[in-house]
Enzyme design. Structure first.
Site, PDB file in Angstrom:
ATOM      1  N   ASP A 219     -58.165 -35.186  10.491  1.00 10.84           N
ATOM      2  CA  ASP A 219     -56.797 -34.783  10.123  1.00 10.84           C
ATOM      3  C   ASP A 219     -55.915 -35.977   9.774  1.00 10.84           C
ATOM      4  O   ASP A 219     -54.768 -35.795   9.352  1.00 10.84           O
ATOM      5  CB  ASP A 219     -56.147 -34.009  11.273  1.00 10.84           C
ATOM      6  CG  ASP A 219     -56.799 -32.641  11.458  1.00 10.84           C
ATOM      7  OD1 ASP A 219     -57.386 -32.130  10.479  1.00 10.84           O
ATOM      8  OD2 ASP A 219     -56.730 -32.098  12.570  1.00 10.84           O
TER       9      ASP A 219
ATOM     10  N   LYS B  46     -59.037 -27.998   3.814  1.00  8.98           N
ATOM     11  CA  LYS B  46     -58.039 -27.932   4.884  1.00  8.98           C
ATOM     12  C   LYS B  46     -56.860 -27.053   4.424  1.00  8.98           C
ATOM     13  O   LYS B  46     -57.034 -26.233   3.540  1.00  8.98           O
ATOM     14  CB  LYS B  46     -57.585 -29.347   5.274  1.00  8.98           C
ATOM     15  CG  LYS B  46     -58.708 -30.180   5.898  1.00  8.98           C
ATOM     16  CD  LYS B  46     -59.142 -29.591   7.224  1.00  8.98           C
ATOM     17  CE  LYS B  46     -60.267 -30.375   7.850  1.00  8.98           C
ATOM     18  NZ  LYS B  46     -60.824 -29.709   9.028  1.00  8.98           N
TER      19      LYS B  46
ATOM     20  N   LYS C  86     -52.245 -29.837  19.551  1.00 10.67           N
ATOM     21  CA  LYS C  86     -52.394 -28.506  18.940  1.00 10.67           C
ATOM     22  C   LYS C  86     -53.748 -27.898  19.287  1.00 10.67           C
ATOM     23  O   LYS C  86     -53.824 -26.721  19.643  1.00 10.67           O
ATOM     24  CB  LYS C  86     -52.219 -28.634  17.419  1.00 10.67           C
ATOM     25  CG  LYS C  86     -52.334 -27.314  16.672  1.00 10.67           C
ATOM     26  CD  LYS C  86     -51.488 -27.298  15.428  1.00 10.67           C
ATOM     27  CE  LYS C  86     -52.045 -28.161  14.311  1.00 10.67           C
ATOM     28  NZ  LYS C  86     -53.220 -27.552  13.641  1.00 10.67           N
ATOM     29  N   SER C  87     -54.810 -28.688  19.178  1.00 13.77           N
ATOM     30  CA  SER C  87     -56.148 -28.142  19.454  1.00 13.77           C
ATOM     31  C   SER C  87     -56.248 -27.651  20.896  1.00 13.77           C
ATOM     32  O   SER C  87     -56.779 -26.574  21.172  1.00 13.77           O
ATOM     33  CB  SER C  87     -57.205 -29.227  19.221  1.00 13.77           C
ATOM     34  OG  SER C  87     -57.262 -29.570  17.860  1.00 13.77           O
TER      35      SER C  87
ATOM     36  N   SER D 287     -67.791 -29.410  12.308  1.00 17.81           N
ATOM     37  CA  SER D 287     -66.553 -28.637  12.446  1.00 17.81           C
ATOM     38  C   SER D 287     -66.416 -28.087  13.856  1.00 17.81           C
ATOM     39  O   SER D 287     -67.224 -27.274  14.302  1.00 17.81           O
ATOM     40  CB  SER D 287     -66.528 -27.483  11.440  1.00 17.81           C
ATOM     41  OG  SER D 287     -65.539 -26.547  11.819  1.00 17.81           O
TER      42      SER D 287
ATOM     43  N   GLN E  61     -64.120 -26.145  14.669  1.00 18.41           N
ATOM     44  CA  GLN E  61     -63.715 -24.739  14.561  1.00 18.41           C
ATOM     45  C   GLN E  61     -64.943 -23.842  14.550  1.00 18.41           C
ATOM     46  O   GLN E  61     -64.968 -22.800  15.211  1.00 18.41           O
ATOM     47  CB  GLN E  61     -62.874 -24.521  13.304  1.00 18.41           C
ATOM     48  CG  GLN E  61     -61.541 -25.272  13.372  1.00 18.41           C
ATOM     49  CD  GLN E  61     -60.681 -25.085  12.154  1.00 18.41           C
ATOM     50  OE1 GLN E  61     -61.070 -24.423  11.193  1.00 18.41           O
ATOM     51  NE2 GLN E  61     -59.504 -25.682  12.168  1.00 18.41           N
TER      52      GLN E  61
HETATM   53  C1  S3P Z   1     -59.552 -28.366  14.783  1.00 20.82           C
HETATM   54  C2  S3P Z   1     -60.646 -28.776  14.103  1.00 20.82           C
HETATM   55  C3  S3P Z   1     -60.611 -29.468  12.806  1.00 20.82           C
HETATM   56  C4  S3P Z   1     -59.207 -29.916  12.436  1.00 20.82           C
HETATM   57  C5  S3P Z   1     -58.167 -28.905  12.778  1.00 20.82           C
HETATM   58  C6  S3P Z   1     -58.203 -28.586  14.251  1.00 20.82           C
HETATM   59  C7  S3P Z   1     -59.736 -27.695  16.074  1.00 20.82           C
HETATM   60  O1  S3P Z   1     -61.093 -28.580  11.810  1.00 20.82           O
HETATM   61  O2  S3P Z   1     -59.124 -30.230  11.069  1.00 20.82           O
HETATM   62  O3  S3P Z   1     -56.879 -29.380  12.453  1.00 20.82           O
HETATM   63  O4  S3P Z   1     -58.756 -27.572  16.846  1.00 20.82           O
HETATM   64  O5  S3P Z   1     -60.861 -27.269  16.367  1.00 20.82           O
HETATM   65  P1  S3P Z   1     -62.688 -28.479  11.549  1.00 20.82           P
HETATM   66  O6  S3P Z   1     -63.284 -28.303  12.871  1.00 20.82           O
HETATM   67  O7  S3P Z   1     -62.924 -27.302  10.696  1.00 20.82           O
HETATM   68  O8  S3P Z   1     -63.029 -29.783  10.904  1.00 20.82           O
END
Ligand code: S3P
Length: 449
Positions: A327, A354, A28-29, A174, A176
């Protein structure tokens, strides 16, 4: 778009043995990033193995709304005709990112240094999640944000007309936040710097380099400093998305706790910033092996084999490993319930923000299934029942959270009594074939409507 339709209650009961091959979908990422960087490159990026889960579909729609051409050619095969860094057009309507925190946060970053305005929203879960962690660093580039109180969606971002590069240390580990800043930095002149005290998943850095951006990574203690030189011309790529370790976690963990199981999960991305769960399971005594270790598309990959492991022991999960398995704590806590002794999971405050508060969701559901769980603000601990087994019988609220729904269905496959989740709909955000794949391995589901 949120999964919308009526809730779909689903139960899983004592199953197995689970046997065979589990072909889990794309990461997914990596899928989100392939679509976004494809949209920011000049020309056509080709993607295979894209996860066709709702979260990623919503990001594809967002890229179309910003002016890229996103086309599906067949199962997992997509192309993106990008508009170049700084080339995003202003969307004509609100961008609905559905359930996806990654989608909304990365797209906000990607548009924040272009002089356009966009309004973002999502489902009830996403509208409850904090966005100030993104808008604060984006304001350093000159972007402005107006949202609901508490920095919640719906939220409008006014992109900076004359962006200035940012130098930011993330307050929480994070990917994200890091990725939103790096994507914003693409259209700012000069160097954008992100420092993180603990290394989070690094797919954005890797993929930016693959698209031809200049990205330097310095290791500092347990963390990293990432330095991006702005305004590159991104060259379109051919991307083969590896299979998702976070989805692989479900058939792997199910095999470990369902008697007699032996499951192969081929081609799983084992990027060290993502593989913490598998190390932890091995520390607990799981019979989990890596076969055919190799490299694919710049990422380490192996075929996982998981066999029923009745002798697993509870452990203290090293907090330093949290970012690399953030996750996976919901499904780890299910495995911990079947191990012997206590499993302590510390340094996991991020689980509270989350898709739902995952510490509270797991503690509540596990207790309802007859398992003792203790919790604090940034930790929880599960008292494994070992040979006594887990009673089960719980009716669990999935709280619009795919990983909570899947974790409790796996619990039901190994518990004495069936476990029901009130809505399996959210599973389609990340693992649309979960039920079919697990059924093929030998799992017993029943419609609980
Ligand atoms: C992700 C980062 C994670 C993860 C999320 C996917 C990403 O969140 O929990 O499911 O693809 O960058 P955080 O970076 O906020 O921890």
């Amino acid at each position: 778009m949120s999964h919308g339709g009526p809730a779909r209650p689903l139960a899983a009961r004592k199953s197995g043995p689970l046997t065979g091959v589990a072909d889990v979908p794309g990461d997914k990422s990596v899928s989100h990033r392939a679509l976004i960087l494809g949209a920011l490159a000049v020309g056509e990026t080709k993607i295979t193995g894209l996860l066709e889960g709702q979260d990623v579909i919503d990001t594809g729609r967002a890229m179309t709304a910003f002016g890229a051409e996103v086309v599906r050619h067949g199962e997992g095969a997509w192309s993106v005709h990008g508009v170049g860094t700084g080339g995003f057009a202003e969307p004509a309507d609100v961008i609905d990112c559905g359930n996806s925190g990654t989608g909304v946060r990365l797209v906000m970053g990607a548009m924040a240094t272009t002089p356009i305005t966009a309004t973002f929203t999502g489902d009830a879960s996403l509208r409850a999640r904090p966005m100030a962690r993104i808008t604060e660093p984006l304001s350093m580039f000159g972007a402005r944000a107006v949202g609901r109180s508490g920095g919640r969606l719906p939220m409008t971002i006014v992109g900076a007309a004359d962006p200035i590069p940012a130098d930011y240390a993330t307050p929480v580990p994070s990917a994200q936040i890091k990725s939103a800043i790096l994507l914003a930095g693409l259209n700012a002149p000069g160097q954008t710097v992100v420092t993180e005290a603990e290394t989070s998943r690094d797919h954005t850095e890797r993929m930016l380099a693959g698209f031809g951006a200049s990205v330097e990574v310095e290791e500092i203690g347990a963390g990293r400093r990432v330095i991006l030189t702005g305004q590159p011309e991104l060259r379109p790529q051919t991307i083969a998305v590896p299979r998702d370790p976070s989805s692989a976690a479900f058939p792997v963990c199910a095999a470990l706790i369902v008697p007699g199981s032996n499951v192969s999960v081929p081609g799983i991305g084992l990027n060290p910033t993502r593989a913490g769960l598998f190390e932890t399971l091995r520390d607990m005594g799981a019979d989990l092996t890596y076969e055919n270790a190799r490299e694919e598309g710049g990422e380490p990959v192996a075929d996982l084999r998981a066999r029923f492991s009745p002798d697993m022991k509870g452990i203290d999960v090293p907090p330093a490993r949290a970012a690399s398995m953030i996750d996976e704590y919901p499904i780890l806590s299910v495995v911990a319930a079947f191990a012997e002794g206590r499993t302590e999971m510390r340094g996991v405050k991020e689980l509270r923000v989350k898709e739902c508060d995952r510490i509270d969701a797991m503690a509540t559901g596990l207790r309802d299934a007859g398992v003792t769980v203790e919790e604090g603000e940034d930790w929880f601990a599960v008292d494994g029942r070992g040979p006594e087994g887990v009673p089960g019988g719980a009716k669990v609220t999935a709280r619009l959270d795919h990983r909570i729904a899947m974790s409790f269905l796996i619990l039901g496959m190994a518990a004495k009594e069936a476990v029901t989740v009130d809505d399996a709909g959210p599973i389609s955000t990340s693992f649309p074939i979960f039920e079919a794949l697990m059924s093929r391995l030998g799992a017993s589901f029943e419609d609980a409507a």
